[in-house]
Design an enzyme around this catalytic site. Sequence first.
Site, PDB file in Angstrom:
ATOM      1  N   PHE A 182     -11.122  -3.503  11.069  1.00  0.00           N
ATOM      2  CA  PHE A 182     -12.126  -3.513   9.995  1.00  0.00           C
ATOM      3  C   PHE A 182     -11.505  -4.103   8.754  1.00  0.00           C
ATOM      4  O   PHE A 182     -10.296  -4.299   8.708  1.00  0.00           O
ATOM      5  CB  PHE A 182     -12.648  -2.099   9.718  1.00  0.00           C
ATOM      6  CG  PHE A 182     -11.569  -1.085   9.450  1.00  0.00           C
ATOM      7  CD1 PHE A 182     -11.075  -0.891   8.164  1.00  0.00           C
ATOM      8  CD2 PHE A 182     -11.027  -0.319  10.482  1.00  0.00           C
ATOM      9  CE1 PHE A 182     -10.062   0.043   7.924  1.00  0.00           C
ATOM     10  CE2 PHE A 182     -10.034   0.612  10.239  1.00  0.00           C
ATOM     11  CZ  PHE A 182      -9.546   0.797   8.972  1.00  0.00           C
ATOM     12  N   TYR A 191       0.779  -1.242   0.000  1.00  0.00           N
ATOM     13  CA  TYR A 191       0.000   0.000   0.000  1.00  0.00           C
ATOM     14  C   TYR A 191       0.811   1.292   0.000  1.00  0.00           C
ATOM     15  O   TYR A 191       0.260   2.356  -0.272  1.00  0.00           O
ATOM     16  CB  TYR A 191      -0.997  -0.019   1.168  1.00  0.00           C
ATOM     17  CG  TYR A 191      -2.010  -1.133   0.993  1.00  0.00           C
ATOM     18  CD1 TYR A 191      -3.019  -1.011   0.059  1.00  0.00           C
ATOM     19  CD2 TYR A 191      -1.905  -2.328   1.701  1.00  0.00           C
ATOM     20  CE1 TYR A 191      -3.922  -2.045  -0.159  1.00  0.00           C
ATOM     21  CE2 TYR A 191      -2.802  -3.356   1.500  1.00  0.00           C
ATOM     22  CZ  TYR A 191      -3.809  -3.215   0.576  1.00  0.00           C
ATOM     23  OH  TYR A 191      -4.686  -4.235   0.354  1.00  0.00           O
TER      24      TYR A 191
HETATM   25  C1  LIG Z   1      -2.201  -8.329  -3.077  1.00  0.00           C
HETATM   26  C2  LIG Z   1      -3.142  -8.067  -4.234  1.00  0.00           C
HETATM   27  C3  LIG Z   1      -4.338  -7.266  -3.754  1.00  0.00           C
HETATM   28  C4  LIG Z   1      -2.382  -7.279  -5.336  1.00  0.00           C
HETATM   29  O1  LIG Z   1      -3.243  -7.089  -6.434  1.00  0.00           O
HETATM   30  P1  LIG Z   1      -2.685  -7.145  -7.923  1.00  0.00           P
HETATM   31  O2  LIG Z   1      -3.796  -6.795  -8.829  1.00  0.00           O
HETATM   32  O3  LIG Z   1      -1.976  -8.401  -8.135  1.00  0.00           O
HETATM   33  O4  LIG Z   1      -1.632  -5.928  -7.887  1.00  0.00           O
HETATM   34  P2  LIG Z   1      -1.092  -5.121  -9.149  1.00  0.00           P
HETATM   35  O5  LIG Z   1      -0.927  -6.015 -10.329  1.00  0.00           O
HETATM   36  O6  LIG Z   1      -1.937  -3.897  -9.349  1.00  0.00           O
HETATM   37  O7  LIG Z   1       0.338  -4.718  -8.611  1.00  0.00           O
HETATM   38  C5  LIG Z   1       0.628  -3.489  -7.983  1.00  0.00           C
HETATM   39  C6  LIG Z   1       2.051  -3.511  -7.544  1.00  0.00           C
HETATM   40  O8  LIG Z   1       2.136  -4.268  -6.340  1.00  0.00           O
HETATM   41  C7  LIG Z   1       3.081  -5.321  -6.481  1.00  0.00           C
HETATM   42  N1  LIG Z   1       2.526  -6.443  -5.738  1.00  0.00           N
HETATM   43  C8  LIG Z   1       1.304  -6.947  -5.852  1.00  0.00           C
HETATM   44  N2  LIG Z   1       1.115  -7.946  -4.972  1.00  0.00           N
HETATM   45  C9  LIG Z   1       2.262  -8.065  -4.294  1.00  0.00           C
HETATM   46  C10 LIG Z   1       2.700  -8.919  -3.257  1.00  0.00           C
HETATM   47  N3  LIG Z   1       1.892  -9.852  -2.747  1.00  0.00           N
HETATM   48  N4  LIG Z   1       3.931  -8.756  -2.786  1.00  0.00           N
HETATM   49  C11 LIG Z   1       4.758  -7.804  -3.305  1.00  0.00           C
HETATM   50  N5  LIG Z   1       4.398  -6.955  -4.292  1.00  0.00           N
HETATM   51  C12 LIG Z   1       3.161  -7.100  -4.778  1.00  0.00           C
HETATM   52  C13 LIG Z   1       3.167  -5.552  -7.953  1.00  0.00           C
HETATM   53  O9  LIG Z   1       4.387  -6.135  -8.295  1.00  0.00           O
HETATM   54  C14 LIG Z   1       3.036  -4.153  -8.503  1.00  0.00           C
HETATM   55  O10 LIG Z   1       4.262  -3.461  -8.366  1.00  0.00           O
HETATM   56  P3  LIG Z   1       4.673  -2.232  -9.291  1.00  0.00           P
HETATM   57  O11 LIG Z   1       3.687  -1.125  -9.013  1.00  0.00           O
HETATM   58  O12 LIG Z   1       6.047  -1.908  -8.862  1.00  0.00           O
HETATM   59  O13 LIG Z   1       4.546  -2.752 -10.693  1.00  0.00           O
HETATM   60  C15 LIG Z   1      -3.619  -9.400  -4.861  1.00  0.00           C
HETATM   61  O14 LIG Z   1      -2.513 -10.110  -5.274  1.00  0.00           O
HETATM   62  C16 LIG Z   1      -4.465 -10.251  -3.913  1.00  0.00           C
HETATM   63  O15 LIG Z   1      -5.659 -10.075  -3.849  1.00  0.00           O
HETATM   64  N6  LIG Z   1      -3.846 -11.167  -3.168  1.00  0.00           N
HETATM   65  C17 LIG Z   1      -4.580 -12.009  -2.246  1.00  0.00           C
HETATM   66  C18 LIG Z   1      -5.326 -11.234  -1.157  1.00  0.00           C
HETATM   67  C19 LIG Z   1      -4.472 -10.210  -0.497  1.00  0.00           C
HETATM   68  O16 LIG Z   1      -3.319 -10.442  -0.193  1.00  0.00           O
HETATM   69  N7  LIG Z   1      -5.070  -9.031  -0.285  1.00  0.00           N
HETATM   70  C20 LIG Z   1      -4.349  -7.915   0.214  1.00  0.00           C
HETATM   71  C21 LIG Z   1      -4.582  -7.779   1.611  1.00  0.00           C
HETATM   72  S1  LIG Z   1      -3.567  -6.539   2.289  1.00  0.00           S
END
Ligand SMILES: CC(C)(COP(=O)(O)OP(=O)(O)OC[C@H]1O[C@@H](n2cnc3c(N)ncnc32)[C@H](O)[C@@H]1OP(=O)(O)O)[C@@H](O)C(=O)NCCC(=O)NCCS
Length: 405
Positions: free
Chosen positions: A405, A124
């Site tokens: 939350f 984030y």
């Molecule tokens: C984590 C999550 C929300 C990321 O969503 P996503 O659509 O894959 O993210 P994006 O493709 O938009 O990536 C955004 C950036 O975050 C990075 N990123 C995404 N997930 C990451 C992870 N788990 N660890 C490290 N980096 C991550 C990407 O490499 C990308 O980096 P950049 O901006 O330098 O290119 C998704 O993978 C997910 O839903 N995971 C399972 C549930 C979860 O973990 N929810 C989050 C709770 S905090």
Amino acid sequence: MTDFVVRPITDDERRPTFDLLGQALHSPQLSDETWAQIGDSWAAPGKFGAFADDRPIGITSGFATTIAVPGGAVLPAAAVDGVGVRADWTRRGVVTALMSAQLNDLAERGTSLACLHASEAVIYGRFGYGIATSGATVRIDHPARLREGAEAGGAVRLLDTGEARAQLPALYQRIGLHRPGMIARPSLWWPIALNRRLSREGGYRVAVHTGPNGEDDAFAMFKSVDQSTAADPERGVLLEVRDLQGANPEAIAALWRFLLSIDLVATVSSRFRPVDEPLSVLLTDPRRARTTEVEDDLWLRLVDVAGALAARTYGPGEPVVFEVDDRLLPANRGRYRVGPDGAGHTDAGADLRLDADTLAMLYLGEWRASTLAQAGRITVVDPAAPARADTLFATGTRPWCGTYF
Ligand SMILES: CC(C)(COP(=O)(O)OP(=O)(O)OC[C@H]1O[C@@H](n2cnc3c(N)ncnc32)[C@H](O)[C@@H]1OP(=O)(O)O)[C@@H](O)C(=O)NCCC(=O)NCCS
């Protein structure tokens, strides 16, 4: 080429997007019966979905609340309470598009701040969120008791589930947002939280303290966890305390006295307590209480940097000019003068340069500017400015959220 669209979800899309979030977070599948109890609380406003071929592939959920900031002002905020992307769509920019849509919508609506609890700490910051409060895990091993005079008397009673549902929302409201970082709990927050905790599987019970003036002024949820194992059958019961809230230190101490008085308990433990809670010095033997972990709690995002900076109060000293960069909400880019008399835009040259996520770390008073400068998160133009910013942003009470939350 974009192969998905992002838009607010409709009422009909609440259940499928809730289930999608559950899958992303590895939660057990929700029964129709439970959905019937909590579905209305998962309201569509504040939620954005990503859709491919009209099927949901990502969700960011939020609800409207308010948050206390240093000085006592309470600002409109969004609590982002669920972010997930379908496993076959991750790392394709879905969450980036969702975050951008949500933050731009909040900015258009005049919401000052957004906040969340992060399951992962690496996601984030790039969206302008920074760690703005911390929570301590405390562990008290028996025998332990409170010193005389730590609390002002009163009485503690246990509530049944129906009483808890009826009484806790108003009691939390009466306790008030007395620390920076505390948020209001809208009526839709309660059914989901209480359903999870007070159900048979959740196992929590609720204690309420009535002060000497006859008014309820504190509550806590707690459950018993059997720690014994085959190798250690005598380990005894762990009392897990969560959501201990009180209007004043005496009321909070009275609940700790009650929790420490429950028979057949070996250890009392609680996660996400205020880091400056004086638990060890409340005890006759301070070593009985230990902080076993301090972890990031609330992540904050200044959606309206000028408005948020102007709304909090500052300590004494010479002003500091901050140059803020904000990739996602460029309207926030610019220089801001912060002084004991307030904060606002300025044309003066920058003393310190930082990104939106680092500004969020300073905002509630959790981090010192000099610490963040040492870590390379602030570019220092005037070497005297970090110390001045430390004094301006310092708060008497550590910020704390206290609401999950
Ligand atoms: C984590 C999550 C929300 C990321 O969503 P996503 O659509 O894959 O993210 P994006 O493709 O938009 O990536 C955004 C950036 O975050 C990075 N990123 C995404 N997930 C990451 C992870 N788990 N660890 C490290 N980096 C991550 C990407 O490499 C990308 O980096 P950049 O901006 O330098 O290119 C998704 O993978 C997910 O839903 N995971 C399972 C549930 C979860 O973990 N929810 C989050 C709770 S905090």
